[in-house]
Scaffold this active site. Structure first.
Site, PDB file in Angstrom:
ATOM      1  N   GLU A   1       2.219  -3.542 -17.175  1.00 50.99           N
ATOM      2  CA  GLU A   1       2.847  -2.286 -16.896  1.00 50.99           C
ATOM      3  C   GLU A   1       3.224  -1.965 -15.405  1.00 50.99           C
ATOM      4  O   GLU A   1       1.951  -1.724 -14.443  1.00 50.99           O
ATOM      5  CB  GLU A   1       1.639  -1.085 -17.507  1.00 50.99           C
ATOM      6  CG  GLU A   1       2.227   0.335 -17.089  1.00 50.99           C
ATOM      7  CD  GLU A   1       1.098   1.427 -17.481  1.00 50.99           C
ATOM      8  OE1 GLU A   1       1.666   2.544 -17.600  1.00 50.99           O
ATOM      9  OE2 GLU A   1       0.066   1.190 -17.450  1.00 50.99           O
TER      10      GLU A   1
ATOM     11  N   GLU B   1       0.156   9.737 -23.137  1.00 55.07           N
ATOM     12  CA  GLU B   1      -0.571   9.732 -22.141  1.00 55.07           C
ATOM     13  C   GLU B   1      -0.428  10.917 -21.034  1.00 55.07           C
ATOM     14  O   GLU B   1       0.329  10.653 -19.873  1.00 55.07           O
ATOM     15  CB  GLU B   1      -0.376   8.206 -21.444  1.00 55.07           C
ATOM     16  CG  GLU B   1      -1.730   7.989 -20.537  1.00 55.07           C
ATOM     17  CD  GLU B   1      -1.631   6.534 -19.887  1.00 55.07           C
ATOM     18  OE1 GLU B   1      -2.370   5.886 -19.789  1.00 55.07           O
ATOM     19  OE2 GLU B   1      -0.365   6.160 -19.471  1.00 55.07           O
TER      20      GLU B   1
END
Length: 262
Positions: free
Chosen positions: A143, A240
């Site tokens: 990521e 998130e």
């Protein structure tokens, strides 16, 4: 079919962590993710998943010493043995929890180390981890993270991650596209999605710039969800974000978002 997963490290903070599973289910989520499971036993977590009938979608490998600012150890020279042990531990949890995706945090290149050396270590560690995870039927994710949140983080742009994935050419190595980080670092999210979607193994969302619910801020998520509904992506979307209000009171956006994928 695309489904939404509640990130329990950030959502439902009104209750203790182990109570957040049932809160997520009651709020309509069918999956959960969180940062790290290692403060809890596998048995505890499995019980909570089973009680709530939830899928464990994702968690991270151990990050090193978080309190001292470490944000992953995959790219840290001299920590290769520790990294291998972290892969073993994460896969042990993943197998018990039925989790098919693990995020490998690259980390911040230590002061005095050359970026090139850190990348060399990173590639070697990822290759090792992919081999171990492949045997367990687990996909690894990398990521890009914005450098405002994690100054000096090794991986910060989508194209960097794509090059890593192409270089290693491992079938179980995918991109974790967090649209919050991508917007801060690059913007042009529609084009990023169109160019990168075949590399993507997981997506995360949050409002920008304050990381609140994905229903306000500078990104039109209705547009983004429509774009994703027309793409080849059929995985999970991780929620998130930091709730601006009590978590349940801020979930009005979710029903509208689901309509794009029905």
């Amino acid at each position: 079919m695309i489904q939404f997963a509640a990130n329990l490290s950030m959502l439902f903070g009104e209750v203790p962590f182990l109570n957040r599973f049932k809160e997520a289910k009651a709020s309509g989520f069918e999956g959960v993710e969180f940062l790290f499971p290692y403060d809890y036993s596998k048995v505890q977590l499995r019980e909570k998943l089973d009680e709530a009938q939830l899928t464990q979608v994702l968690f991270n490998l151990p990050p090193g010493n978080w309190e001292k600012g470490e944000r992953g150890i995959a790219a840290l020279p001299g920590r290769e043995s520790e990294f291998q042990h972290s892969v073993e531990l994460a896969l042990e949890y993943a197998e018990y929890l039925g989790c098919k995706r693990l995020h490998v945090m690259a980390g911040v290149c230590p002061e005095g180390e050359q970026i090139e050396q850190c990348f060399e270590v990173y590639l070697g560690n990822l290759a090792y981890a992919c081999g171990q995870a492949n045997s367990a039927g687990v996909t690894l994710l990398i990521e890009p993270i914005n450098t405002r949140a994690f100054p000096g983080y090794l991986l910060s742009h989508q194209a960097q991650a794509r090059k890593v994935i192409d270089h290693l050419a491992q079938p179980n190595l995918k991109l974790q596209m967090d649209l919050y980080h991508a917007q801060i670092m690059e913007g042009d999210l529609t084009t990023l999605i169109r160019h990168q979607i075949d590399y993507v193994g997981h997506i995360q969302v949050a409002g920008i710039p304050d990381r609140f619910e994905p229903s306000g801020g500078e990104v039109d998520y209705n547009w983004i969800f429509s774009e994703l509904s027309q793409s080849s992506y059929d995985g999970w979307i991780g929620c998130e974000y930091n709730p601006k209000v009590e978590t349940k009171a801020g979930l009005g956006w979710l029903e509208s978002a689901r309509n794009h994928f029905s």
